[in-house]
Design a protein around this motif. Structure first.
Motif, short mmCIF file in Angstrom:
data_model
loop_
_atom_site.label_atom_id
_atom_site.label_comp_id
_atom_site.label_asym_id
_atom_site.label_seq_id
_atom_site.Cartn_x
_atom_site.Cartn_y
_atom_site.Cartn_z
N SER A 55 53.20 12.33 17.77
CA SER A 55 53.51 13.60 17.13
C SER A 55 52.24 14.45 17.03
N ASP A 56 52.41 15.75 17.06
CA ASP A 56 51.27 16.65 16.92
C ASP A 56 50.55 16.42 15.60
N SER A 57 51.30 16.13 14.55
CA SER A 57 50.68 15.94 13.24
C SER A 57 49.79 14.69 13.22
N ALA A 58 50.11 13.69 14.03
CA ALA A 58 49.31 12.46 14.07
C ALA A 58 47.93 12.70 14.66
N THR A 59 47.81 13.70 15.51
CA THR A 59 46.52 13.93 16.17
C THR A 59 45.81 15.18 15.66
N LYS A 60 46.27 15.74 14.56
CA LYS A 60 45.61 16.92 13.99
C LYS A 60 44.34 16.57 13.23
N THR A 61 44.19 15.32 12.85
CA THR A 61 42.99 14.91 12.14
C THR A 61 42.16 14.00 13.05
N HIS A 62 40.90 13.88 12.73
CA HIS A 62 40.03 13.00 13.51
C HIS A 62 40.49 11.55 13.39
N ARG A 63 40.77 11.12 12.18
CA ARG A 63 41.24 9.74 11.96
C ARG A 63 42.56 9.50 12.68
N GLY A 64 43.45 10.49 12.65
CA GLY A 64 44.73 10.35 13.32
C GLY A 64 44.59 10.21 14.82
N LEU A 65 43.74 11.04 15.41
CA LEU A 65 43.55 10.98 16.86
C LEU A 65 42.88 9.66 17.26
N ILE A 66 41.86 9.26 16.51
CA ILE A 66 41.18 8.00 16.83
C ILE A 66 42.12 6.83 16.64
N GLY A 67 42.95 6.88 15.61
CA GLY A 67 43.94 5.82 15.39
C GLY A 67 44.96 5.76 16.53
N ALA A 68 45.44 6.92 16.97
CA ALA A 68 46.39 6.97 18.08
C ALA A 68 45.75 6.45 19.37
N PHE A 69 44.48 6.79 19.59
CA PHE A 69 43.75 6.30 20.75
C PHE A 69 43.70 4.78 20.73
N GLY A 70 43.36 4.23 19.58
CA GLY A 70 43.31 2.77 19.45
C GLY A 70 44.66 2.12 19.66
N LEU A 71 45.67 2.68 19.04
CA LEU A 71 47.02 2.10 19.11
C LEU A 71 47.62 2.18 20.52
N HIS A 72 47.52 3.35 21.12
CA HIS A 72 48.22 3.57 22.40
C HIS A 72 47.41 3.22 23.64
N LEU A 73 46.09 3.21 23.53
CA LEU A 73 45.29 2.96 24.72
C LEU A 73 44.45 1.70 24.64
N VAL A 74 43.88 1.40 23.48
CA VAL A 74 43.04 0.20 23.36
C VAL A 74 43.91 -1.04 23.12
N LYS A 75 44.80 -0.98 22.16
CA LYS A 75 45.63 -2.17 21.84
C LYS A 75 46.60 -2.53 22.95
N THR A 76 46.89 -1.59 23.83
CA THR A 76 47.76 -1.86 24.97
C THR A 76 46.95 -2.30 26.20
N ASN A 77 45.63 -2.43 26.02
CA ASN A 77 44.71 -2.85 27.07
C ASN A 77 44.59 -1.88 28.24
N LEU A 78 44.94 -0.61 27.99
CA LEU A 78 44.71 0.40 29.02
C LEU A 78 43.24 0.80 29.05
N ILE A 79 42.58 0.62 27.91
CA ILE A 79 41.17 0.96 27.75
C ILE A 79 40.47 -0.21 27.08
N ALA A 80 39.25 -0.49 27.48
CA ALA A 80 38.48 -1.59 26.89
C ALA A 80 38.18 -1.32 25.42
N ALA A 81 38.19 -2.36 24.63
CA ALA A 81 37.97 -2.25 23.19
C ALA A 81 36.60 -1.66 22.87
N ASP A 82 35.61 -1.89 23.72
CA ASP A 82 34.28 -1.34 23.42
C ASP A 82 34.27 0.18 23.42
#
Length: 135
Positions: A55-82
């Motif tokens: 949702s747009d509201s999830a990425t309107k804040t820095h914490r929200g965007l970083i959290g979404a990045f972690g959830l959708h790209l890091v935890k799914t192994n699309l991006i390395a955890a580092d």
């Protein structure tokens, strides 16, 4: 006008170049700020390019965007955890630079710029290979 993945990646490229320029002239705070925003915009571009449903509201804040990045790209192994760890560390440096006045060393700022450059290049290569221009 809605921002696209390409638009955000272009912003990321410009911020990474600015971070390097600021570091070269000794503006440590400015370099940390621009390094973080390079990563922030590249993360937003990668989320859009990946097709993650956010949702747009999830990425309107820095914490929200970083959290979404972690959830959708890091935890799914699309991006390395580092890379997920790097954006968090560079964000902390930006917060110090922008809000506390606490000193940041030249080495820390240089590390942030290197991380930002690598982060942007990796996300571009992974999610936008047809647009694989180096910064």
């Amino acid at each position: 006008m809605s921002m696209t993945a390409d638009t955000y990646m272009s912003k990321a490229d410009r911020a990474a170049k600015s971070a390097r320029t600021l570091l070269d002239v000794g503006d440590i705070d400015g370099a940390c700020d621009r390094a973080y925003y390079a990563m922030f915009n590249a993360a937003r571009a990668a989320l859009i390019a990946s097709g993650a449903t956010i949702s747009d509201s999830a990425t309107k804040t820095h914490r929200g965007l970083i959290g979404a990045f972690g959830l959708h790209l890091v935890k799914t192994n699309l991006i390395a955890a580092d890379l997920g760890g790097a954006i968090n560390k560079v964000e902390r440096l930006r917060l110090l630079a922008d809000y506390t006045g606490d000193p940041i060393s030249l080495e820390e700022a240089a590390w942030a710029v290197v991380q930002a450059t690598s982060f942007v290049a990796t996300l571009r290569q992974t999610f936008m290979p047809e647009n694989d221009a180096m910064i």
